[in-house]
Design a protein around this motif. Sequence first.
Motif, PDB file in Angstrom:
ATOM      1  N   LYS A 166      -4.324   3.134  -9.218  1.00  0.00           N
ATOM      2  CA  LYS A 166      -4.350   4.390  -9.601  1.00  0.00           C
ATOM      3  C   LYS A 166      -5.879   4.433  -9.361  1.00  0.00           C
ATOM      4  CE  LYS A 166      -0.102   6.631 -11.231  1.00  0.00           C
ATOM      5  NZ  LYS A 166       0.759   5.836 -11.398  1.00  0.00           N
ATOM      6  N   GLY A 167      -6.125   3.840  -9.836  1.00  0.00           N
ATOM      7  CA  GLY A 167      -7.576   4.093 -10.412  1.00  0.00           C
ATOM      8  C   GLY A 167      -8.840   3.584  -9.136  1.00  0.00           C
ATOM      9  N   PRO A 168      -8.266   2.504  -8.310  1.00  0.00           N
ATOM     10  CA  PRO A 168      -9.156   2.331  -6.964  1.00  0.00           C
ATOM     11  C   PRO A 168      -8.652   2.945  -5.555  1.00  0.00           C
ATOM     12  CG  PRO A 168      -8.009   0.319  -7.354  1.00  0.00           C
ATOM     13  CD  PRO A 168      -7.213   1.501  -8.880  1.00  0.00           C
ATOM     14  N   TRP A 169      -8.091   3.684  -6.228  1.00  0.00           N
ATOM     15  CA  TRP A 169      -6.954   4.630  -5.080  1.00  0.00           C
ATOM     16  C   TRP A 169      -7.687   5.133  -4.110  1.00  0.00           C
ATOM     17  CZ3 TRP A 169      -1.586   3.714  -3.295  1.00  0.00           C
ATOM     18  CH2 TRP A 169      -1.029   4.286  -2.641  1.00  0.00           C
ATOM     19  N   GLY A 170      -8.774   5.397  -4.128  1.00  0.00           N
ATOM     20  CA  GLY A 170      -9.638   6.566  -3.454  1.00  0.00           C
ATOM     21  C   GLY A 170     -10.434   5.701  -2.882  1.00  0.00           C
ATOM     22  N   ALA A 171     -11.068   4.536  -3.369  1.00  0.00           N
ATOM     23  CA  ALA A 171     -12.331   3.680  -2.752  1.00  0.00           C
ATOM     24  C   ALA A 171     -11.430   3.219  -1.590  1.00  0.00           C
ATOM     25  CB  ALA A 171     -12.384   2.988  -3.902  1.00  0.00           C
ATOM     26  N   LEU A 172      -9.963   2.517  -1.996  1.00  0.00           N
ATOM     27  CA  LEU A 172      -9.486   1.747  -1.126  1.00  0.00           C
ATOM     28  C   LEU A 172      -8.777   2.067   0.405  1.00  0.00           C
ATOM     29  CD1 LEU A 172      -6.928  -0.387  -3.351  1.00  0.00           C
ATOM     30  CD2 LEU A 172      -8.059  -0.946  -2.842  1.00  0.00           C
ATOM     31  N   GLY A 173      -8.813   3.681  -0.273  1.00  0.00           N
ATOM     32  CA  GLY A 173      -8.451   4.301   1.554  1.00  0.00           C
ATOM     33  C   GLY A 173      -7.518   4.364   1.535  1.00  0.00           C
ATOM     34  N   LEU A 174      -5.977   4.306   0.424  1.00  0.00           N
ATOM     35  CA  LEU A 174      -4.934   4.466   1.020  1.00  0.00           C
ATOM     36  C   LEU A 174      -4.441   5.975   0.531  1.00  0.00           C
ATOM     37  CD1 LEU A 174      -3.637   1.527  -1.229  1.00  0.00           C
ATOM     38  CD2 LEU A 174      -4.511   1.467   0.930  1.00  0.00           C
ATOM     39  N   ASP A 175      -3.516   6.120   1.655  1.00  0.00           N
ATOM     40  CA  ASP A 175      -2.680   7.424   1.589  1.00  0.00           C
ATOM     41  C   ASP A 175      -1.097   7.188   0.983  1.00  0.00           C
ATOM     42  OD1 ASP A 175      -1.211   9.676   2.909  1.00  0.00           O
ATOM     43  OD2 ASP A 175      -3.116   9.466   4.039  1.00  0.00           O
ATOM     44  N   THR A 176      -0.677   8.544   0.625  1.00  0.00           N
ATOM     45  CA  THR A 176       0.018   8.443   0.123  1.00  0.00           C
ATOM     46  C   THR A 176       1.372   8.816   0.732  1.00  0.00           C
ATOM     47  OG1 THR A 176      -0.182  10.706  -0.712  1.00  0.00           O
ATOM     48  CG2 THR A 176      -0.401   9.669  -2.197  1.00  0.00           C
ATOM     49  N   GLY A 177       0.853   8.920   1.613  1.00  0.00           N
ATOM     50  CA  GLY A 177       1.316   9.521   3.386  1.00  0.00           C
ATOM     51  C   GLY A 177       1.982   9.075   4.533  1.00  0.00           C
ATOM     52  N   LYS A 178       1.112   7.022   3.533  1.00  0.00           N
ATOM     53  CA  LYS A 178       1.373   5.572   5.147  1.00  0.00           C
ATOM     54  C   LYS A 178       2.447   5.306   4.663  1.00  0.00           C
ATOM     55  CE  LYS A 178      -2.647   7.493   7.102  1.00  0.00           C
ATOM     56  NZ  LYS A 178      -3.604   7.168   8.005  1.00  0.00           N
ATOM     57  N   TRP A 179       2.112   4.036   5.769  1.00  0.00           N
ATOM     58  CA  TRP A 179       3.547   3.059   5.035  1.00  0.00           C
ATOM     59  C   TRP A 179       2.813   1.501   5.167  1.00  0.00           C
ATOM     60  CZ3 TRP A 179       8.212   2.901   3.774  1.00  0.00           C
ATOM     61  CH2 TRP A 179       9.090   4.227   4.173  1.00  0.00           C
ATOM     62  N   TYR A 180       2.775   0.426   4.403  1.00  0.00           N
ATOM     63  CA  TYR A 180       1.477  -0.598   4.079  1.00  0.00           C
ATOM     64  C   TYR A 180       2.793  -1.597   4.101  1.00  0.00           C
ATOM     65  CZ  TYR A 180      -1.831   2.999   3.251  1.00  0.00           C
ATOM     66  OH  TYR A 180      -2.476   3.664   3.212  1.00  0.00           O
ATOM     67  N   GLN A 181       1.695  -2.770   4.550  1.00  0.00           N
ATOM     68  CA  GLN A 181       2.521  -4.655   3.992  1.00  0.00           C
ATOM     69  C   GLN A 181       0.864  -5.034   3.539  1.00  0.00           C
ATOM     70  OE1 GLN A 181       4.492  -6.750   4.099  1.00  0.00           O
ATOM     71  NE2 GLN A 181       6.114  -5.968   4.777  1.00  0.00           N
ATOM     72  N   VAL A 182       1.145  -6.338   2.669  1.00  0.00           N
ATOM     73  CA  VAL A 182       0.606  -7.204   2.910  1.00  0.00           C
ATOM     74  C   VAL A 182       0.607  -8.512   3.152  1.00  0.00           C
ATOM     75  CG1 VAL A 182      -0.135  -5.797   1.013  1.00  0.00           C
ATOM     76  CG2 VAL A 182       1.214  -7.564   0.978  1.00  0.00           C
ATOM     77  N   ARG A 183      -0.832  -9.188   3.973  1.00  0.00           N
ATOM     78  CA  ARG A 183      -0.525 -10.460   3.802  1.00  0.00           C
ATOM     79  C   ARG A 183      -1.426 -11.705   3.338  1.00  0.00           C
ATOM     80  NH1 ARG A 183      -1.021  -8.688  10.616  1.00  0.00           N
ATOM     81  NH2 ARG A 183       0.877  -7.799  10.895  1.00  0.00           N
ATOM     82  N   ASN A 184      -0.648 -12.554   2.955  1.00  0.00           N
ATOM     83  CA  ASN A 184      -1.509 -13.568   2.001  1.00  0.00           C
ATOM     84  C   ASN A 184      -2.652 -14.382   2.493  1.00  0.00           C
ATOM     85  OD1 ASN A 184      -2.236 -15.203   0.288  1.00  0.00           O
ATOM     86  ND2 ASN A 184      -0.651 -16.198  -0.097  1.00  0.00           N
ATOM     87  N   ILE A 185      -3.824 -13.899   2.960  1.00  0.00           N
ATOM     88  CA  ILE A 185      -4.350 -14.722   3.759  1.00  0.00           C
ATOM     89  C   ILE A 185      -4.651 -15.679   3.262  1.00  0.00           C
ATOM     90  CG2 ILE A 185      -5.612 -12.423   5.018  1.00  0.00           C
ATOM     91  CD1 ILE A 185      -8.247 -12.568   3.550  1.00  0.00           C
ATOM     92  N   ALA A 186      -4.732 -16.277   2.404  1.00  0.00           N
ATOM     93  CA  ALA A 186      -5.150 -17.438   1.757  1.00  0.00           C
ATOM     94  C   ALA A 186      -3.780 -18.209   1.970  1.00  0.00           C
ATOM     95  CB  ALA A 186      -5.631 -17.595  -0.156  1.00  0.00           C
ATOM     96  N   SER A 187      -2.694 -17.981   2.374  1.00  0.00           N
ATOM     97  CA  SER A 187      -1.319 -19.098   2.739  1.00  0.00           C
ATOM     98  C   SER A 187      -1.579 -19.861   3.984  1.00  0.00           C
ATOM     99  CB  SER A 187       0.106 -17.557   2.698  1.00  0.00           C
ATOM    100  OG  SER A 187      -0.283 -17.232   3.884  1.00  0.00           O
ATOM    101  N   SER A 188      -0.500 -20.339   4.071  1.00  0.00           N
ATOM    102  CA  SER A 188      -0.651 -21.465   5.376  1.00  0.00           C
ATOM    103  C   SER A 188      -0.218 -20.909   6.891  1.00  0.00           C
ATOM    104  CB  SER A 188       0.959 -22.526   5.007  1.00  0.00           C
ATOM    105  OG  SER A 188       2.109 -21.898   4.819  1.00  0.00           O
ATOM    106  N   ASP A 189       0.062 -19.569   6.632  1.00  0.00           N
ATOM    107  CA  ASP A 189       0.084 -18.557   7.431  1.00  0.00           C
ATOM    108  C   ASP A 189      -0.109 -17.204   6.997  1.00  0.00           C
ATOM    109  OD1 ASP A 189       1.077 -17.121   9.587  1.00  0.00           O
ATOM    110  OD2 ASP A 189       3.079 -17.382   9.068  1.00  0.00           O
TER     111      ASP A 189
END
Length: 366
Positions: A166-189
């Motif tokens: 919640k604290g950085p929500w606005g700075a991250l530009g996230l939207d409660t009406g949208k959908w998201y995934q995450v990818r570990n960019i420090a992984s082997s894939d």
Amino acid sequence: LLNLTGHDEVMPYSDAWQTASRYGCNAMIDGLPMMFYGQEKGIQPADSESGSYNQGFAKFELNFGKYIVNFKQWNMATFWDNPPDDSTGMDQWYGRVNWARLNSPALRSMNRYFLNRTGGGDNSSILAAAKYETSGAGPTNNDVVLAFALILDGDHNAADDTYDLKGPWGALGLDTGKWYQVRNIASSDAFSNVWPAARSGQDLYDAGIWVNLTSDKNGSVITDDGALVQYLRIVEVPSGGVTSHGTPYTWLESYGLTDYAADDLLDQDGDGLLTWQEYIAGTSPIDDASTLVTEGIVETGMEGNVIQWTPTAESDRVYSIYWTTNLLAPFSALVTNLPASMNSYTDTTHEVNQTIYYRINVQHNE
């Protein structure tokens, strides 16, 4: 300068993985992460002028009570041919962390927000920060990363926690009406999704994000993806989480299919149905035994032909049956909107000894 040692200092830990974990902390903070040569091969502090293979060099000198690498005479690095103990996979691990840093404007930026646990306060075993390329721009065209690093202790304890966004929500530009995934960019894939299913912005806002840094406990290996660091790039899932054919991303992910648009158009199991057709049929796209097929037509005297098909477990599907006496001619509707609970139908319209071809159609009843 984010260095853990230097030319006149010693390595901070005899356990090189403790040193590596601190480098994982440095790499997620703005500044310049620095490595001492051999650090990626697991070199350890020396205790004499003649270093063993664990120290990585042939000669050391005593300098203000510390044995540092001797640069005042010819010396030789030994870690290339004789790597220190417990260093297997360490150079690849550093490589993945550095690749993430190099390819993430967010990790390199000065824009950071240290994350609190959802219950408040910090977890002393995890460094947690939200990093973003441009404040408020969001992850569609800008880099947004939730970065977590395990501060490894001498016992290699694992750590997990849930962090409030919640604290950085606005700075991250996230939207409660949208959908998201995450990818570990420090992984082997670095391009694979981490979550088994996409999450709504509302869910992320309300519940936060749980991370589990496994170290080498409970069957995990310390070089496993996510064991020490998770730099989770947030990816916005377009179109409410469905492909152009209406296949939900969550359904695709449940079968391990995360290249949504491409996987949707493939026949993964070779049963003649494309993935999006399998979704409509309510069958599995990775099991060739799970497909919409006609099991047979049974003649039942004067009552008519019995058409049978493989049933679906999906309650929101409906079936229709079409018929023709000539495969070169169009099919006509025999019956429509049969419920998903049915898997057979008796055709009493046509004579049982008449040559009839049937086609079964299934629809996703929105």
